[in-house]
Design a protein around this motif. Sequence first.
Motif, PDB file in Angstrom:
ATOM      1  N   GLU A  59      -1.020   5.076   3.775  1.00 38.72           N
ATOM      2  CA  GLU A  59      -0.853   4.621   4.469  1.00 38.72           C
ATOM      3  C   GLU A  59       0.709   4.505   5.261  1.00 38.72           C
ATOM      4  O   GLU A  59       1.213   5.054   6.768  1.00 38.72           O
ATOM      5  CB  GLU A  59      -1.267   3.228   5.109  1.00 38.72           C
ATOM      6  CG  GLU A  59      -2.258   2.136   5.473  1.00 38.72           C
ATOM      7  CD  GLU A  59      -2.730   1.107   5.134  1.00 38.72           C
ATOM      8  OE1 GLU A  59      -1.949   0.317   5.063  1.00 38.72           O
ATOM      9  OE2 GLU A  59      -4.409   1.128   5.489  1.00 38.72           O
ATOM     10  N   ARG A  60       1.407   4.564   4.161  1.00 41.55           N
ATOM     11  CA  ARG A  60       3.060   4.631   4.688  1.00 41.55           C
ATOM     12  C   ARG A  60       2.883   6.533   4.685  1.00 41.55           C
ATOM     13  O   ARG A  60       4.284   7.018   6.082  1.00 41.55           O
ATOM     14  CB  ARG A  60       3.429   4.901   3.382  1.00 41.55           C
ATOM     15  CG  ARG A  60       4.263   3.127   2.814  1.00 41.55           C
ATOM     16  CD  ARG A  60       5.589   3.097   2.075  1.00 41.55           C
ATOM     17  NE  ARG A  60       5.620   1.549   1.968  1.00 41.55           N
ATOM     18  CZ  ARG A  60       6.363   1.261   2.057  1.00 41.55           C
ATOM     19  NH1 ARG A  60       7.282   1.691   3.453  1.00 41.55           N
ATOM     20  NH2 ARG A  60       6.358  -0.289   2.398  1.00 41.55           N
ATOM     21  N   GLN A  61       2.633   7.075   4.297  1.00 39.96           N
ATOM     22  CA  GLN A  61       2.678   8.927   4.950  1.00 39.96           C
ATOM     23  C   GLN A  61       1.717   8.668   6.286  1.00 39.96           C
ATOM     24  O   GLN A  61       2.818   9.750   7.015  1.00 39.96           O
ATOM     25  CB  GLN A  61       2.180   9.653   3.602  1.00 39.96           C
ATOM     26  CG  GLN A  61       2.636   9.894   1.848  1.00 39.96           C
ATOM     27  CD  GLN A  61       4.060  10.022   2.597  1.00 39.96           C
ATOM     28  OE1 GLN A  61       4.255  11.306   2.918  1.00 39.96           O
ATOM     29  NE2 GLN A  61       4.831   9.606   1.674  1.00 39.96           N
ATOM     30  N   ARG A  62       0.851   8.241   6.328  1.00 43.94           N
ATOM     31  CA  ARG A  62       0.265   8.204   7.806  1.00 43.94           C
ATOM     32  C   ARG A  62       1.648   8.049   8.781  1.00 43.94           C
ATOM     33  O   ARG A  62       1.562   8.641  10.075  1.00 43.94           O
ATOM     34  CB  ARG A  62      -1.082   7.211   7.688  1.00 43.94           C
ATOM     35  CG  ARG A  62      -2.004   7.958   8.852  1.00 43.94           C
ATOM     36  CD  ARG A  62      -2.823   7.112   9.039  1.00 43.94           C
ATOM     37  NE  ARG A  62      -3.847   7.597  10.516  1.00 43.94           N
ATOM     38  CZ  ARG A  62      -4.522   6.619  11.128  1.00 43.94           C
ATOM     39  NH1 ARG A  62      -4.591   6.078  10.894  1.00 43.94           N
ATOM     40  NH2 ARG A  62      -4.869   7.212  12.370  1.00 43.94           N
ATOM     41  N   CYS A  63       2.224   6.701   8.345  1.00 46.45           N
ATOM     42  CA  CYS A  63       3.248   6.382   9.983  1.00 46.45           C
ATOM     43  C   CYS A  63       3.977   7.906   9.742  1.00 46.45           C
ATOM     44  O   CYS A  63       4.335   8.080  10.756  1.00 46.45           O
ATOM     45  CB  CYS A  63       4.033   5.542   9.386  1.00 46.45           C
ATOM     46  SG  CYS A  63       2.715   3.672   8.902  1.00 46.45           S
ATOM     47  N   LYS A  64       4.675   8.031   8.620  1.00 48.40           N
ATOM     48  CA  LYS A  64       5.948   9.294   8.651  1.00 48.40           C
ATOM     49  C   LYS A  64       4.492  10.368   9.777  1.00 48.40           C
ATOM     50  O   LYS A  64       5.258  11.121  10.121  1.00 48.40           O
ATOM     51  CB  LYS A  64       6.148   9.817   7.666  1.00 48.40           C
ATOM     52  CG  LYS A  64       6.993   8.851   6.684  1.00 48.40           C
ATOM     53  CD  LYS A  64       7.135   8.889   4.864  1.00 48.40           C
ATOM     54  CE  LYS A  64       8.511   8.207   5.079  1.00 48.40           C
ATOM     55  NZ  LYS A  64       8.242   8.070   3.280  1.00 48.40           N
ATOM     56  N   THR A  65       3.789  11.080   9.371  1.00 45.87           N
ATOM     57  CA  THR A  65       2.552  11.802   9.480  1.00 45.87           C
ATOM     58  C   THR A  65       3.055  11.503  11.391  1.00 45.87           C
ATOM     59  O   THR A  65       2.989  12.709  12.147  1.00 45.87           O
ATOM     60  CB  THR A  65       1.104  12.127   9.955  1.00 45.87           C
ATOM     61  OG1 THR A  65       2.045  12.609   8.267  1.00 45.87           O
ATOM     62  CG2 THR A  65       0.981  12.961  10.363  1.00 45.87           C
TER      63      THR A  65
END
Length: 325
Positions: A241-247
């Motif tokens: 989910e953290r990576q999705r935010c950055k995406t």
Amino acid sequence: MDRDLALGLVRVTEVAALGSARWMGRGDKNAADQAAVDGMRKMFDTLNIDGVVVIGEGEMDEAPMLYIGEELGKRGPEDVKVDIAVDPLDGTNSVAKGLPNAISVIAIAERGCLLHAPDMYMDKIAVGPKARGSIDINASVEENLRNVAKALNKDIKEVTVTMLDRERHEGLVKEIRRVGSRIKLFRDGDVAAAIATCFDKTGVDVLMGIGGAPEGVIAAAALKCMGGEFQGRLYPMNEEERQRCKTMGICDVDKVLHLDDLVKGDDVFFAATGISDGELLKGVLYLENNIAVTDSVVMRLKTGTIRFVEATHNLSKKPQYIKYA
């Protein structure tokens, strides 16, 4: 945006509510949600806007209608370009179980002004205009409640906190009880709960706790229109989910998001129609002879106008919009 858009938005939430409310207490939250989606999608085609859904029912491969990125409205050459955030049914379980506070909601702002919030949790705190400037999501529960009490000229024991009834809030509940404030739990629908902080008649002073991030943006639009205050912080549950935010362009996942981070600009509309009875809006009332009554609120930031709209509908004259279950 034209001020006449306000009434058009109410028509959209009304039709969504009329369709969904037929499933009240029937135990099928998916059918209730689909009825709201169907009605809302059809009515958007009547609006003179060039809209794009930034918060909706999910990604394109997850939702057939009102998906993120879907274009809505007549989209004529002169139509204003807008961001659209929708929750056709905020409180699916409430409708399925016949519980209160289910609503249909829309927020609209000029293109590029609504945060494209990822579908995850958000830690939130919200108050109405009388307590604006008294909250800080980084402060302790006690400090926030004492500051809210001071702003409202209340004893801290008279301050009422509302939050979702979830196990994750056990620590928060204990802290509020230690301080001595009152607690009002709700099962679903934290958009309605956030809005309730802006109206004395609801008896709610502050919203706290963790809920959906997309709902946070919609609630922030309403609170901005009413002069309240909303702060949020994304609450990813894992590294994915953290990576999705950055995406999605959110580099600082831990940043405190204020109203102007969530809802930019000074031309924002918000509309909601009650589906089941709540503290702010009555639910859909079905009468004899195919008549129904809806209760809605619509507001605009630019003018500061808040309108409550009670409408009587002859459903036999609206077969193209009302899906009978």
